[in-house]
Design a protein around this motif. Structure first.
Motif, PDB file in Angstrom:
ATOM      1  N   VAL A 199      55.846  32.524  35.386  1.00  0.00           N
ATOM      2  CA  VAL A 199      55.382  33.355  34.280  1.00  0.00           C
ATOM      3  C   VAL A 199      53.862  33.465  34.268  1.00  0.00           C
ATOM      4  O   VAL A 199      53.300  34.567  34.137  1.00  0.00           O
ATOM      5  N   VAL A 200      53.171  32.331  34.405  1.00  0.00           N
ATOM      6  CA  VAL A 200      51.708  32.342  34.355  1.00  0.00           C
ATOM      7  C   VAL A 200      51.140  33.161  35.519  1.00  0.00           C
ATOM      8  O   VAL A 200      50.200  33.948  35.338  1.00  0.00           O
ATOM      9  N   LEU A 201      51.709  33.002  36.711  1.00  0.00           N
ATOM     10  CA  LEU A 201      51.235  33.774  37.848  1.00  0.00           C
ATOM     11  C   LEU A 201      51.481  35.270  37.639  1.00  0.00           C
ATOM     12  O   LEU A 201      50.638  36.110  37.971  1.00  0.00           O
ATOM     13  N   ASP A 202      52.622  35.602  37.061  1.00  0.00           N
ATOM     14  CA  ASP A 202      52.930  37.005  36.748  1.00  0.00           C
ATOM     15  C   ASP A 202      51.918  37.569  35.760  1.00  0.00           C
ATOM     16  O   ASP A 202      51.443  38.705  35.919  1.00  0.00           O
ATOM     17  N   HIS A 203      51.568  36.799  34.745  1.00  0.00           N
ATOM     18  CA  HIS A 203      50.600  37.261  33.752  1.00  0.00           C
ATOM     19  C   HIS A 203      49.212  37.430  34.359  1.00  0.00           C
ATOM     20  O   HIS A 203      48.516  38.415  34.070  1.00  0.00           O
ATOM     21  N   ILE A 204      48.803  36.474  35.187  1.00  0.00           N
ATOM     22  CA  ILE A 204      47.501  36.583  35.856  1.00  0.00           C
ATOM     23  C   ILE A 204      47.452  37.856  36.695  1.00  0.00           C
ATOM     24  O   ILE A 204      46.466  38.606  36.682  1.00  0.00           O
ATOM     25  N   THR A 205      48.527  38.118  37.422  1.00  0.00           N
ATOM     26  CA  THR A 205      48.590  39.313  38.272  1.00  0.00           C
ATOM     27  C   THR A 205      48.519  40.593  37.440  1.00  0.00           C
ATOM     28  O   THR A 205      47.762  41.521  37.763  1.00  0.00           O
ATOM     29  N   ALA A 206      49.297  40.648  36.353  1.00  0.00           N
ATOM     30  CA  ALA A 206      49.306  41.843  35.502  1.00  0.00           C
ATOM     31  C   ALA A 206      47.935  42.077  34.879  1.00  0.00           C
ATOM     32  O   ALA A 206      47.470  43.230  34.786  1.00  0.00           O
ATOM     33  N   LEU A 207      47.276  41.026  34.452  1.00  0.00           N
ATOM     34  CA  LEU A 207      45.955  41.161  33.845  1.00  0.00           C
ATOM     35  C   LEU A 207      44.930  41.635  34.868  1.00  0.00           C
ATOM     36  O   LEU A 207      44.069  42.477  34.567  1.00  0.00           O
ATOM     37  N   GLU A 208      45.004  41.119  36.082  1.00  0.00           N
ATOM     38  CA  GLU A 208      44.055  41.527  37.115  1.00  0.00           C
ATOM     39  C   GLU A 208      44.285  42.963  37.559  1.00  0.00           C
ATOM     40  O   GLU A 208      43.350  43.657  37.974  1.00  0.00           O
ATOM     41  N   GLN A 209      45.525  43.434  37.457  1.00  0.00           N
ATOM     42  CA  GLN A 209      45.833  44.809  37.842  1.00  0.00           C
ATOM     43  C   GLN A 209      45.222  45.835  36.892  1.00  0.00           C
ATOM     44  O   GLN A 209      45.172  47.027  37.228  1.00  0.00           O
ATOM     45  N   THR A 210      44.749  45.410  35.740  1.00  0.00           N
ATOM     46  CA  THR A 210      44.064  46.339  34.839  1.00  0.00           C
ATOM     47  C   THR A 210      42.719  46.779  35.403  1.00  0.00           C
ATOM     48  O   THR A 210      42.182  47.813  34.998  1.00  0.00           O
ATOM     49  N   GLY A 211      42.158  45.986  36.303  1.00  0.00           N
ATOM     50  CA  GLY A 211      40.836  46.275  36.845  1.00  0.00           C
ATOM     51  C   GLY A 211      39.706  45.918  35.896  1.00  0.00           C
ATOM     52  O   GLY A 211      38.550  46.279  36.143  1.00  0.00           O
ATOM     53  N   LEU A 212      40.014  45.204  34.813  1.00  0.00           N
ATOM     54  CA  LEU A 212      39.014  44.900  33.782  1.00  0.00           C
ATOM     55  C   LEU A 212      38.549  43.440  33.803  1.00  0.00           C
ATOM     56  O   LEU A 212      37.706  43.058  32.995  1.00  0.00           O
ATOM     57  N   VAL A 213      39.088  42.634  34.713  1.00  0.00           N
ATOM     58  CA  VAL A 213      38.717  41.218  34.738  1.00  0.00           C
ATOM     59  C   VAL A 213      37.309  41.056  35.281  1.00  0.00           C
ATOM     60  O   VAL A 213      36.972  41.568  36.353  1.00  0.00           O
ATOM     61  N   ASP A 214      36.481  40.346  34.540  1.00  0.00           N
ATOM     62  CA  ASP A 214      35.115  40.020  34.963  1.00  0.00           C
ATOM     63  C   ASP A 214      35.162  38.640  35.605  1.00  0.00           C
ATOM     64  O   ASP A 214      35.114  37.622  34.927  1.00  0.00           O
ATOM     65  N   PHE A 215      35.270  38.590  36.930  1.00  0.00           N
ATOM     66  CA  PHE A 215      35.448  37.320  37.627  1.00  0.00           C
ATOM     67  C   PHE A 215      34.210  36.432  37.552  1.00  0.00           C
ATOM     68  O   PHE A 215      34.324  35.212  37.555  1.00  0.00           O
ATOM     69  N   GLU A 216      33.030  37.026  37.482  1.00  0.00           N
ATOM     70  CA  GLU A 216      31.810  36.230  37.332  1.00  0.00           C
ATOM     71  C   GLU A 216      31.805  35.507  35.991  1.00  0.00           C
ATOM     72  O   GLU A 216      31.395  34.359  35.892  1.00  0.00           O
ATOM     73  N   ALA A 217      32.276  36.195  34.954  1.00  0.00           N
ATOM     74  CA  ALA A 217      32.335  35.561  33.633  1.00  0.00           C
ATOM     75  C   ALA A 217      33.351  34.420  33.618  1.00  0.00           C
ATOM     76  O   ALA A 217      33.164  33.429  32.939  1.00  0.00           O
ATOM     77  N   LEU A 218      34.418  34.547  34.409  1.00  0.00           N
ATOM     78  CA  LEU A 218      35.419  33.487  34.481  1.00  0.00           C
ATOM     79  C   LEU A 218      34.831  32.219  35.071  1.00  0.00           C
ATOM     80  O   LEU A 218      35.121  31.106  34.621  1.00  0.00           O
ATOM     81  N   THR A 219      33.974  32.351  36.074  1.00  0.00           N
ATOM     82  CA  THR A 219      33.438  31.161  36.750  1.00  0.00           C
ATOM     83  C   THR A 219      32.388  30.449  35.931  1.00  0.00           C
ATOM     84  O   THR A 219      32.252  29.235  36.034  1.00  0.00           O
ATOM     85  N   ASP A 220      31.646  31.190  35.089  1.00  0.00           N
ATOM     86  CA  ASP A 220      30.609  30.518  34.304  1.00  0.00           C
ATOM     87  C   ASP A 220      31.015  30.270  32.854  1.00  0.00           C
ATOM     88  O   ASP A 220      30.206  29.840  32.036  1.00  0.00           O
ATOM     89  N   GLY A 221      32.287  30.544  32.526  1.00  0.00           N
ATOM     90  CA  GLY A 221      32.781  30.210  31.206  1.00  0.00           C
ATOM     91  C   GLY A 221      32.556  31.251  30.143  1.00  0.00           C
ATOM     92  O   GLY A 221      32.965  31.074  28.994  1.00  0.00           O
ATOM     93  N   ARG A 222      31.894  32.388  30.489  1.00  0.00           N
ATOM     94  CA  ARG A 222      31.675  33.429  29.502  1.00  0.00           C
ATOM     95  C   ARG A 222      32.912  34.306  29.383  1.00  0.00           C
ATOM     96  O   ARG A 222      33.783  34.302  30.227  1.00  0.00           O
ATOM     97  N   THR A 223      32.976  35.080  28.330  1.00  0.00           N
ATOM     98  CA  THR A 223      34.045  36.060  28.146  1.00  0.00           C
ATOM     99  C   THR A 223      33.421  37.441  28.106  1.00  0.00           C
ATOM    100  O   THR A 223      32.529  37.713  27.303  1.00  0.00           O
ATOM    101  N   SER A 224      33.894  38.310  29.001  1.00  0.00           N
ATOM    102  CA  SER A 224      33.345  39.672  29.052  1.00  0.00           C
ATOM    103  C   SER A 224      33.729  40.440  27.788  1.00  0.00           C
ATOM    104  O   SER A 224      34.847  40.327  27.302  1.00  0.00           O
TER     105      SER A 224
END
Length: 225
Positions: A199-224
């Protein structure tokens, strides 16, 4: 005398070449040893670092319980609580994304959150009932703040906030799910962890498919936003 001198010269030359050759061989072996040992040391250090980054269980002080489905550790109980805790904010967030999302990809991600956490909530409730685990009944203050941020946001800002809040939360719990699935000795917990992993992997995939994930913000703890 000349012959003797020549012999000595030849012997000295051979010894000199032998010394040089021996030195080159020793140097080569030393470099080979370094080449072999260095990756091993780097692998060991990276392995320990990865292990230390895994979420630690909050020990409830109750030790390991013996149950019909196997020993139940503090990490096992914490895992069931966290599954329920995640659903307390991700279910309403997913429903909201279905209603307020403008992009079909955001609505799709919201639908996956609703379906996945509806299933996991039921599994967590059934497991907690069978194993006598007390579950949380409301979102944490941090989760309440996330929901409040979503309520206040609109349009593109809302979609990006929803996507990145949910993606960061799923990334954090993913390592806990893997840790529990790899180490639990309880068959009921193992079943929930197996499902949670999917389930968690499915959710991560669906969220990333939006094209809106800020991966730099994920690594430094910020929220875009």
């Amino acid at each position: 005398m000349r012959n003797v001198g020549r012999r000595r010269s030849v012997i000295g030359s051979v010894r000199s070449r032998f010394s040089v050759g021996t030195g080159l061989v020793v140097a080569g072996l030393s470099l080979t040893a370094v080449a072999i040992l260095l990756p091993v040391q780097l692998f060991a250090s990276s392995g320990s670092a990865a292990g230390s980054s895994a979420p630690a269980a909050q020990d409830d002080g109750l030790g390991v319980w013996n149950t019909p489905s196997g020993p139940l550790s503090p990490l096992d109980r914490e895992f069931v609580r966290k599954v329920r805790q995640a659903g307390l904010w991700e279910l309403p967030a997913g429903r909201q994304a279905l209603q307020r999302g403008m992009r079909q990809a955001v609505k799709h991600a919201g639908r996956h959150l609703v379906e996945g956490h509806t299933d996991l909530n039921q599994r967590a409730a059934d497991t907690a009932r069978a194993l006598n685990i007390t579950l949380p009944g409301q979102p944490t203050p941090e989760q309440q703040d996330w929901l409040a941020q979503l309520d206040a946001a609109e349009g593109d800002t809302y979609e990006r906030l929803f996507t990145n809040l949910a993606r960061r939360a799923h990334g954090k719990v993913f390592s806990l799910v893997a840790q529990v699935r790899a180490n639990t000795r309880n068959s009921m917990i193992r079943d929930v962890a197996t499902r949670a992993n999917s389930v968690v992997l499915d959710h991560i995939t669906a969220l990333e498919q939006t094209g809106l994930v800020d991966f730099e913000a994920l690594t430094d703890g910020r929220t875009s936003r």
